[in-house]
Design a protein around this motif. Sequence first.
Motif, short mmCIF file in Angstrom:
data_model
loop_
_atom_site.label_atom_id
_atom_site.label_comp_id
_atom_site.label_asym_id
_atom_site.label_seq_id
_atom_site.Cartn_x
_atom_site.Cartn_y
_atom_site.Cartn_z
N HIS A 1 -11.86 -5.12 -26.55
CA HIS A 1 -11.72 -5.73 -27.88
C HIS A 1 -10.57 -6.68 -27.82
CE1 HIS A 1 -14.41 -2.56 -29.43
NE2 HIS A 1 -13.78 -1.82 -28.53
N GLY A 2 -10.86 -7.95 -27.39
CA GLY A 2 -9.81 -8.95 -27.30
C GLY A 2 -8.76 -8.52 -26.30
N GLN A 3 -7.57 -8.16 -26.83
CA GLN A 3 -6.45 -7.87 -25.92
C GLN A 3 -6.50 -6.46 -25.36
OE1 GLN A 3 -3.00 -9.03 -28.32
NE2 GLN A 3 -2.49 -10.36 -26.59
N TYR A 4 -7.14 -5.61 -26.10
CA TYR A 4 -7.05 -4.23 -25.63
C TYR A 4 -8.40 -3.65 -25.17
CZ TYR A 4 -8.46 -3.21 -30.46
OH TYR A 4 -9.11 -3.17 -31.64
N THR A 5 -8.22 -2.56 -24.45
CA THR A 5 -9.36 -1.88 -23.85
C THR A 5 -9.48 -0.50 -24.49
OG1 THR A 5 -8.80 -2.93 -21.78
CG2 THR A 5 -10.38 -1.11 -21.66
N LEU A 6 -10.71 -0.11 -24.80
CA LEU A 6 -10.94 1.22 -25.35
C LEU A 6 -11.81 2.01 -24.38
CD1 LEU A 6 -10.87 3.29 -27.77
CD2 LEU A 6 -13.01 2.23 -28.48
N VAL A 7 -11.29 3.20 -24.02
CA VAL A 7 -12.09 4.10 -23.17
C VAL A 7 -12.39 5.32 -24.01
CG1 VAL A 7 -12.10 5.56 -21.13
CG2 VAL A 7 -11.11 3.26 -21.03
N ARG A 8 -13.66 5.62 -24.18
CA ARG A 8 -14.04 6.79 -24.99
C ARG A 8 -14.80 7.77 -24.10
NH1 ARG A 8 -16.52 6.08 -30.81
NH2 ARG A 8 -14.29 6.00 -31.20
N ARG A 9 -14.28 9.01 -24.07
CA ARG A 9 -14.95 10.05 -23.28
C ARG A 9 -15.42 11.13 -24.24
NH1 ARG A 9 -13.66 9.93 -17.49
NH2 ARG A 9 -15.70 10.89 -17.70
N THR A 10 -16.71 11.46 -24.13
CA THR A 10 -17.26 12.45 -25.04
C THR A 10 -17.94 13.57 -24.25
OG1 THR A 10 -17.82 10.54 -26.39
CG2 THR A 10 -18.62 12.67 -27.16
N GLY A 11 -17.66 14.78 -24.66
CA GLY A 11 -18.32 15.92 -24.02
C GLY A 11 -18.56 17.01 -25.03
N SER A 12 -19.47 17.91 -24.70
CA SER A 12 -19.73 18.97 -25.67
C SER A 12 -19.94 20.31 -24.97
CB SER A 12 -20.96 18.62 -26.51
OG SER A 12 -22.11 18.70 -25.69
N PHE A 13 -19.70 21.36 -25.71
CA PHE A 13 -19.96 22.72 -25.17
C PHE A 13 -20.40 23.61 -26.31
CE2 PHE A 13 -16.27 24.94 -26.85
CZ PHE A 13 -15.38 23.91 -27.12
N VAL A 14 -21.00 24.72 -25.92
CA VAL A 14 -21.48 25.67 -26.92
C VAL A 14 -20.60 26.91 -26.87
CG1 VAL A 14 -23.46 27.03 -27.68
CG2 VAL A 14 -23.82 24.80 -26.60
N TYR A 15 -20.13 27.30 -28.05
CA TYR A 15 -19.33 28.52 -28.09
C TYR A 15 -20.12 29.59 -28.83
CZ TYR A 15 -15.28 31.54 -28.10
OH TYR A 15 -14.43 32.59 -27.87
N MET A 16 -20.54 30.65 -28.14
CA MET A 16 -21.40 31.66 -28.74
C MET A 16 -20.81 33.07 -28.70
SD MET A 16 -23.91 30.01 -29.91
CE MET A 16 -25.28 31.12 -30.22
N TYR A 17 -19.55 33.18 -28.28
CA TYR A 17 -18.96 34.53 -28.20
C TYR A 17 -18.60 35.06 -29.56
CZ TYR A 17 -18.64 33.52 -23.24
OH TYR A 17 -18.94 33.20 -21.96
N ASP A 18 -18.48 36.38 -29.65
CA ASP A 18 -18.15 37.01 -30.93
C ASP A 18 -16.66 37.10 -31.18
OD1 ASP A 18 -20.78 37.52 -31.74
OD2 ASP A 18 -20.89 39.20 -30.34
N VAL A 19 -15.90 36.85 -30.13
CA VAL A 19 -14.44 36.92 -30.32
C VAL A 19 -13.84 35.54 -30.08
CG1 VAL A 19 -14.12 39.35 -29.81
CG2 VAL A 19 -14.23 37.70 -27.95
N PHE A 20 -12.64 35.40 -30.63
CA PHE A 20 -11.95 34.12 -30.47
C PHE A 20 -11.41 33.99 -29.06
CE2 PHE A 20 -11.74 34.93 -35.04
CZ PHE A 20 -12.22 33.72 -35.49
#
Lengths: 462, 331
Positions: free
Chosen positions: A92-111
């Motif tokens: 974007h003109g002078q600057y650079t944008l790096v976007r990293r996206t990832g996902s995971f599933v959390y299905m446990y019953d405890v935190f």
Amino acid sequence: MSEQPVGIKQIFKEVAKSKAGALGFALLVAMLILAMFTPILAPYNVARAWNDLRYWQDNPALAAPAWVRFLSPNSYSGTVTLSNFSLERSFHGQYTLVRRTGSFVYMYDVFPTEVRLLLDVNYTARKPRVIATLERPDGKGVTLYNGMPVKGENVVSVSVDPKYQKLIGYFLYEELGYVPAAIHPEIVLFAKKSKYMNDRQRADVLKGTYILEVDAISFEKNLSVQPKLIVYGNSYGIAGTDNYRRDLTVGLMWGAPVALAFGTIAAVVTVLLQVVIGAAGAWIGPRADEIVQRAADFFLVIPVLPILILINVVYTINIWLLLSWVILFSIVGGVTKISRSMVLQIREEQYVEAALSYGASKKRILTFHILPRIIPYTFALIALSAPSYVFLEAALSFLGLGDPNIPSWGRLLGQAFDAGALYYGWWWWVIFPALMIMLVSLGFTLLSYAFDKVVNPRLREE
Amino acid sequence: MKMTALLSVSGLHLYYRTSRGPVRAVDGVSLELKEGETLAVVGESGSGKSSMAYAIIRVLPRNVQRYCGSVVFDDAGDIVSMDEESVRRKVRWKGISMVFQGAMNSLNPVVKVGEQIMEPLIIHLGYTKEGARGEAARAMVDVGLPDYVMDRYPHELSGGMKQRAVISMALVMKPKLVILDEPTSALDVMTQANIMNLLKRLKRQYGLSYIFITHDLALASELADIVAIMYAGKIVELGSAEDVYLRPAHPYTQKLLRSVPLLREDREPEFIPGAPPDLVDPPPGCRFHPRCPYAKEICRREEPELKDMGGEHMVACHFTGELRGGADGLG
């Protein structure tokens, strides 16, 4: 009496036939197989990394063994590691944008027990700004990090560092309208929205897909960010982990060759030395006998453990040096007395007299007539003394005087003791090393029991 | 007729040290043995028979107090004054071998029989195991042992076989003299007879000399050319088997012969009242006098010398001439 087995092969056969002997052999063979596979399953460099705490940072700390999840699925969780991220790079003109996206599933019953974000950042001269946002299954986004990381790996201790806890505090303020005194990010992030979402006991786990978005903005074209999110559970591996996140399985496995090698070598060498020296002393004559027996008395009463501790203070010790010292302090001892008493009996036997009369030299009689009579008992004595050497190594390691380079069972127990493992209920840290020591000792003890029965006809079962 | 003696013993003493004082197990024994002859040494238990054997081959227990006299064997010289190494090299098993009392205990239970028979060969002649094996096998055939015995352990053999094994061990080096210390005690009568026949055959075959130690007069008569009767560490009568059995001159020998039950004669076996003397403190004078029915004053005072009664029949009694009594045809 006439049934007393003779010949080493036959003795081993008899021992293997008895229940105790078979069980003892089985236990030791199992240990031996474990010891042989250890370098394959957990190479030496892994064991060497025992003292390198960074090596273990992907593991949860103080996690119970993973198999407890099958026993009690509602109270244990595993570790979720997110390291696959998509990459979007835009200018974007002078600057650079790096976007990293990832996902995971959390299905446990405890935190989770802890959340940690690792950012591996690379650039040429100017620091980028990086913002990491976790989007929850209910659509709410939480900022985990907003800052300017340095080149290389940055550890964002979301759960522990107050700097990052504060970011979670903003989120809580939006949701609840106030900021509690103590913030538990690993709970807040994974809790359903409620007024108890900061309380481990009362909050509900929000199950579903979580998305982590990491944006990096820089005035440089050269910019890369490799994030890694670790959501630590409370169970791990076969044997759990310790407070430094080390995989106890590795420690337990490396304990097997250490214990077996130490116990067996020490037992074989010391018992053989003591048997031969005691027998030779008694056979050569009263003067030699006196010297050997007084030396044995001396070595029996000197306290080996404190001396080993002193040696440890002065010299850096490794397992082989320790072994040498132990052998040095056991050149003569209790077994010397046993073999002496046997020789005193055997030398009165007619075949010894006969051998003297046909002109056999004293040395020849010792090796041809006397030692073969004692050797069967030697097996029993070796098997009997091996556990005490296993214990000795464990005791020294427990006191922190073992080989510092490799883990051993005693060392695991010592570290567990120092951390107060029993008090806090970290049972896996204590029970498994103790069990291993017990199993090895049991194997040797059963074996010695079986040997004793075979070579000592009076003890044989009808 | 006067051949050179194979073994000549004179003034042999062997005392043991004990807390009570010296035990005079062998107290001035003299005798001679020619090549091919068999000497039977007969006496009660504790009369010093075995001690004499040990003294001759010089296998001494640790508590020896006095060991003197002379034992001249063949051309090897005096065994008593020889140094240990030459006894080992020149005498043991090459010249004199011994079958110890109780064959069961003369074999090491954890070593194969064959290996034990080979031992003397390996030690003295520097045989390899393979070489010794053949030689040992021959010795075993000599005593009638099947060759599978070679690889057996002693406990797998019967008493008779063990005795044969021990005898083959004594013969493996082909010695001139074999000392047999009660070789048949602890064996049943049939086996005893077998072993006696074996000993006779070996004697004929190899021209062996035996010193046959026994307490069994009847057994001694089967093999003996000369007989020595021992009592309390001394020889009381020594002579040809014929003289000793048919014309016993010492009261002890006479009593001993009358104590043997006979099959074909209706005669009560007699016994000798009293017990053998304490060898730490033997009675003064003749050692037999407390038990001797003919004892007179002189017997309590003076020790009788071994006197030749003619034909090399030696008797140690003050009244040798007077006390001739028959043994009623034994043997």
